[in-house]
Write a protein that holds these residues in place. Structure first.
Motif, PDB file in Angstrom:
ATOM      1  N   ALA A   1      -1.304  -0.049  65.523  1.00 20.93           N
ATOM      2  CA  ALA A   1      -0.410   0.492  64.505  1.00 20.93           C
ATOM      3  C   ALA A   1      -0.109  -0.572  63.464  1.00 20.93           C
ATOM      4  N   THR A   2       0.028  -0.127  62.232  1.00 21.27           N
ATOM      5  CA  THR A   2       0.457  -0.993  61.145  1.00 21.27           C
ATOM      6  C   THR A   2       1.843  -0.538  60.734  1.00 21.27           C
ATOM      7  N   ILE A   3       2.810  -1.452  60.846  1.00 24.11           N
ATOM      8  CA  ILE A   3       4.182  -1.075  60.515  1.00 24.11           C
ATOM      9  C   ILE A   3       4.811  -2.108  59.587  1.00 24.11           C
ATOM     10  N   GLU A   4       5.874  -1.693  58.926  1.00 21.72           N
ATOM     11  CA  GLU A   4       6.570  -2.554  57.970  1.00 21.72           C
ATOM     12  C   GLU A   4       7.177  -3.769  58.666  1.00 21.72           C
TER      13      GLU A   4
ATOM     14  N   LYS B   1      10.258  -7.133  62.852  1.00 25.48           N
ATOM     15  CA  LYS B   1      11.364  -8.046  63.174  1.00 25.48           C
ATOM     16  C   LYS B   1      12.325  -7.381  64.162  1.00 25.48           C
ATOM     17  N   PHE B   2      12.598  -6.096  63.943  1.00 26.75           N
ATOM     18  CA  PHE B   2      13.460  -5.360  64.870  1.00 26.75           C
ATOM     19  C   PHE B   2      12.831  -5.327  66.256  1.00 26.75           C
TER      20      PHE B   2
ATOM     21  N   THR C   1       6.463  -8.292  75.890  1.00 25.29           N
ATOM     22  CA  THR C   1       5.439  -8.043  74.876  1.00 25.29           C
ATOM     23  C   THR C   1       5.903  -6.967  73.905  1.00 25.29           C
ATOM     24  N   ARG C   2       5.298  -6.941  72.745  1.00 18.43           N
ATOM     25  CA  ARG C   2       5.598  -5.879  71.782  1.00 18.43           C
ATOM     26  C   ARG C   2       5.238  -4.518  72.360  1.00 18.43           C
ATOM     27  N   SER C   3       4.159  -4.469  73.101  1.00 20.70           N
ATOM     28  CA  SER C   3       3.744  -3.198  73.714  1.00 20.70           C
ATOM     29  C   SER C   3       4.823  -2.682  74.655  1.00 20.70           C
ATOM     30  N   GLU C   4       5.357  -3.561  75.490  1.00 20.67           N
ATOM     31  CA  GLU C   4       6.416  -3.177  76.424  1.00 20.67           C
ATOM     32  C   GLU C   4       7.650  -2.698  75.668  1.00 20.67           C
ATOM     33  N   LYS C   5       8.011  -3.433  74.628  1.00 21.40           N
ATOM     34  CA  LYS C   5       9.189  -3.068  73.837  1.00 21.40           C
ATOM     35  C   LYS C   5       8.997  -1.720  73.148  1.00 21.40           C
ATOM     36  N   LEU C   6       7.842  -1.535  72.537  1.00 17.72           N
ATOM     37  CA  LEU C   6       7.555  -0.289  71.837  1.00 17.72           C
ATOM     38  C   LEU C   6       7.525   0.887  72.808  1.00 17.72           C
ATOM     39  N   GLU C   7       6.952   0.681  73.969  1.00 10.55           N
ATOM     40  CA  GLU C   7       6.913   1.740  74.967  1.00 10.55           C
ATOM     41  C   GLU C   7       8.337   2.126  75.394  1.00 10.55           C
ATOM     42  N   ARG C   8       9.201   1.142  75.575  1.00  7.50           N
ATOM     43  CA  ARG C   8      10.588   1.410  75.964  1.00  7.50           C
ATOM     44  C   ARG C   8      11.332   2.167  74.859  1.00  7.50           C
ATOM     45  N   ILE C   9      11.103   1.775  73.606  1.00  2.74           N
ATOM     46  CA  ILE C   9      11.739   2.460  72.477  1.00  2.74           C
ATOM     47  C   ILE C   9      11.261   3.909  72.391  1.00  2.74           C
ATOM     48  N   LEU C  10       9.966   4.125  72.529  1.00  2.00           N
ATOM     49  CA  LEU C  10       9.424   5.482  72.461  1.00  2.00           C
ATOM     50  C   LEU C  10       9.918   6.347  73.616  1.00  2.00           C
TER      51      LEU C  10
END
Length: 76
Positions: A7-10, A15-16, A24-33
């Motif tokens: 994914a390409t994001i702003e 930063k958020f 990892t970013r993957s772990e964080k993104l998965e938790r947010i989703l």
């Protein structure tokens, strides 16, 4: 089973994401989703409950009108 995502994001969103605890970013993104998915499910269930309550309220109102009608019919 997990799938790979690119994914390409702003930059402010990156930063958020980086500010959230996690390895990892993957772990964080998965938790947010997952949190977002649960919130959406909760909203859907609340809408359904709200519709059910409206139906109950309408039923109670109809019954009140029927009682009023019956009382006025028998009191004449």
């Amino acid at each position: 089973m997990k799938g790979k995502l690119s994914a390409t994001i702003e930059e402010p969103l990156i930063k958020f994401l980086d500010s959230i605890p996690g390895k990892t970013r993957s772990e964080k993104l998965e938790r947010i989703l997952e949190t977002f998915r649960r919130l959406e499910e909760d909203k859907r269930l609340r809408r359904q409950l709200g519709q059910h309550r409206e139906e109950e309220d309408e039923c109670l109102e109809r019954e009140a009108w029927e009682r009023t009608f019956e009382e006025s019919m028998w009191s004449e």
